[in-house]
Write a protein that holds these residues in place. Structure first.
Motif, PDB file in Angstrom:
ATOM      1  N   GLY A  56      36.817 112.076   2.427  1.00 53.96           N
ATOM      2  CA  GLY A  56      36.214 113.100   3.273  1.00 53.96           C
ATOM      3  C   GLY A  56      37.082 113.501   4.454  1.00 53.96           C
ATOM      4  N   LYS A  57      37.607 112.514   5.168  1.00 55.39           N
ATOM      5  CA  LYS A  57      38.437 112.803   6.340  1.00 55.39           C
ATOM      6  C   LYS A  57      39.693 113.575   5.946  1.00 55.39           C
ATOM      7  CE  LYS A  57      40.810 110.553  10.187  1.00 55.39           C
ATOM      8  NZ  LYS A  57      41.065 109.286  10.866  1.00 55.39           N
ATOM      9  N   ARG A  58      40.348 113.149   4.878  1.00 51.74           N
ATOM     10  CA  ARG A  58      41.572 113.820   4.420  1.00 51.74           C
ATOM     11  C   ARG A  58      41.276 115.239   3.935  1.00 51.74           C
ATOM     12  NH1 ARG A  58      44.324 110.839   7.246  1.00 51.74           N
ATOM     13  NH2 ARG A  58      45.128 108.904   6.453  1.00 51.74           N
ATOM     14  N   ALA A  59      40.179 115.418   3.227  1.00 53.23           N
ATOM     15  CA  ALA A  59      39.820 116.753   2.741  1.00 53.23           C
ATOM     16  C   ALA A  59      39.618 117.708   3.919  1.00 53.23           C
ATOM     17  CB  ALA A  59      38.559 116.686   1.883  1.00 53.23           C
ATOM     18  N   ILE A  60      38.959 117.250   4.948  1.00 56.51           N
ATOM     19  CA  ILE A  60      38.744 118.088   6.132  1.00 56.51           C
ATOM     20  C   ILE A  60      40.063 118.388   6.823  1.00 56.51           C
ATOM     21  CG2 ILE A  60      37.731 118.101   8.456  1.00 56.51           C
ATOM     22  CD1 ILE A  60      35.280 116.673   7.153  1.00 56.51           C
ATOM     23  N   GLN A  61      40.965 117.417   6.901  1.00 53.27           N
ATOM     24  CA  GLN A  61      42.271 117.655   7.513  1.00 53.27           C
ATOM     25  C   GLN A  61      43.064 118.700   6.735  1.00 53.27           C
ATOM     26  OE1 GLN A  61      43.551 113.538   7.591  1.00 53.27           O
ATOM     27  NE2 GLN A  61      43.382 113.493   9.824  1.00 53.27           N
ATOM     28  N   LEU A  63      41.755 121.119   4.858  1.00 53.37           N
ATOM     29  CA  LEU A  63      41.101 122.409   5.097  1.00 53.37           C
ATOM     30  C   LEU A  63      41.446 122.933   6.490  1.00 53.37           C
ATOM     31  CD1 LEU A  63      37.630 121.777   3.444  1.00 53.37           C
ATOM     32  CD2 LEU A  63      39.487 123.244   2.602  1.00 53.37           C
ATOM     33  N   GLU A  64      41.531 122.062   7.468  1.00 56.33           N
ATOM     34  CA  GLU A  64      41.932 122.490   8.811  1.00 56.33           C
ATOM     35  C   GLU A  64      43.366 123.005   8.811  1.00 56.33           C
ATOM     36  OE1 GLU A  64      41.065 118.964  11.072  1.00 56.33           O
ATOM     37  OE2 GLU A  64      39.046 119.664  11.554  1.00 56.33           O
ATOM     38  N   PHE A  65      44.234 122.373   8.032  1.00 58.28           N
ATOM     39  CA  PHE A  65      45.616 122.843   7.885  1.00 58.28           C
ATOM     40  C   PHE A  65      45.630 124.280   7.370  1.00 58.28           C
ATOM     41  CE2 PHE A  65      49.145 123.461   4.874  1.00 58.28           C
ATOM     42  CZ  PHE A  65      50.232 123.371   5.735  1.00 58.28           C
ATOM     43  N   PHE A  66      44.855 124.543   6.321  1.00 60.18           N
ATOM     44  CA  PHE A  66      44.801 125.893   5.773  1.00 60.18           C
ATOM     45  C   PHE A  66      44.159 126.869   6.761  1.00 60.18           C
ATOM     46  CE2 PHE A  66      44.801 123.750   1.438  1.00 60.18           C
ATOM     47  CZ  PHE A  66      46.140 123.992   1.239  1.00 60.18           C
ATOM     48  N   ASN A  67      43.192 126.395   7.502  1.00 62.73           N
ATOM     49  CA  ASN A  67      42.513 127.240   8.486  1.00 62.73           C
ATOM     50  C   ASN A  67      43.459 127.665   9.604  1.00 62.73           C
ATOM     51  OD1 ASN A  67      40.088 128.531   9.327  1.00 62.73           O
ATOM     52  ND2 ASN A  67      39.927 127.024  10.959  1.00 62.73           N
ATOM     53  N   ARG A  68      44.446 126.819   9.919  1.00 61.16           N
ATOM     54  CA  ARG A  68      45.435 127.175  10.945  1.00 61.16           C
ATOM     55  C   ARG A  68      46.353 128.305  10.475  1.00 61.16           C
ATOM     56  NH1 ARG A  68      45.974 121.333  11.495  1.00 61.16           N
ATOM     57  NH2 ARG A  68      47.919 121.440  10.303  1.00 61.16           N
ATOM     58  N   GLY A  69      46.301 128.602   9.189  1.00 64.13           N
ATOM     59  CA  GLY A  69      47.098 129.705   8.668  1.00 64.13           C
ATOM     60  C   GLY A  69      48.546 129.375   8.409  1.00 64.13           C
ATOM     61  N   VAL A  70      48.810 128.116   8.155  1.00 62.64           N
ATOM     62  CA  VAL A  70      50.190 127.684   7.911  1.00 62.64           C
ATOM     63  C   VAL A  70      50.521 127.910   6.453  1.00 62.64           C
ATOM     64  CG1 VAL A  70      51.737 125.703   7.976  1.00 62.64           C
ATOM     65  CG2 VAL A  70      50.014 126.008   9.730  1.00 62.64           C
TER      66      VAL A  70
END
Length: 70
Positions: A56-61, A63-70
């Motif tokens: 769960g923690k890794r999946a959220i990390q 998704l946050e990476f993708f959300n940053r638009g990198v």
């Protein structure tokens, strides 16, 4: 070493403690896009976790990476 690869564009700093190779990032992005396509452009963290096999923690990390638009 992983930070050096990330600086040279040979890896992505997806997680705070490790880098990920471009092919792996591409695969994760495709899974996220498929999940978003199923649900009107949104990705549920739990569904993404199940699709990737990540915790769960890794999946959220990720998704946050993708959300940053990198």
């Amino acid at each position: 070493m992983s930070r050096k690869l990330a600086r040279h564009g040979e890896a992505f700093q997806v997680l705070p403690t490790s880098s990920t190779l471009p092919d792996s990032v591409r695969s994760l992005a495709l899974l996220a896009a498929a999940e978003a396509h199923k649900d009107a452009g949104t990705v549920c963290a739990a569904t993404f976790r199940k699709a990737t096999g990540l915790g769960g923690k890794r999946a959220i990390q990720v998704l946050e990476f993708f959300n940053r638009g990198v």
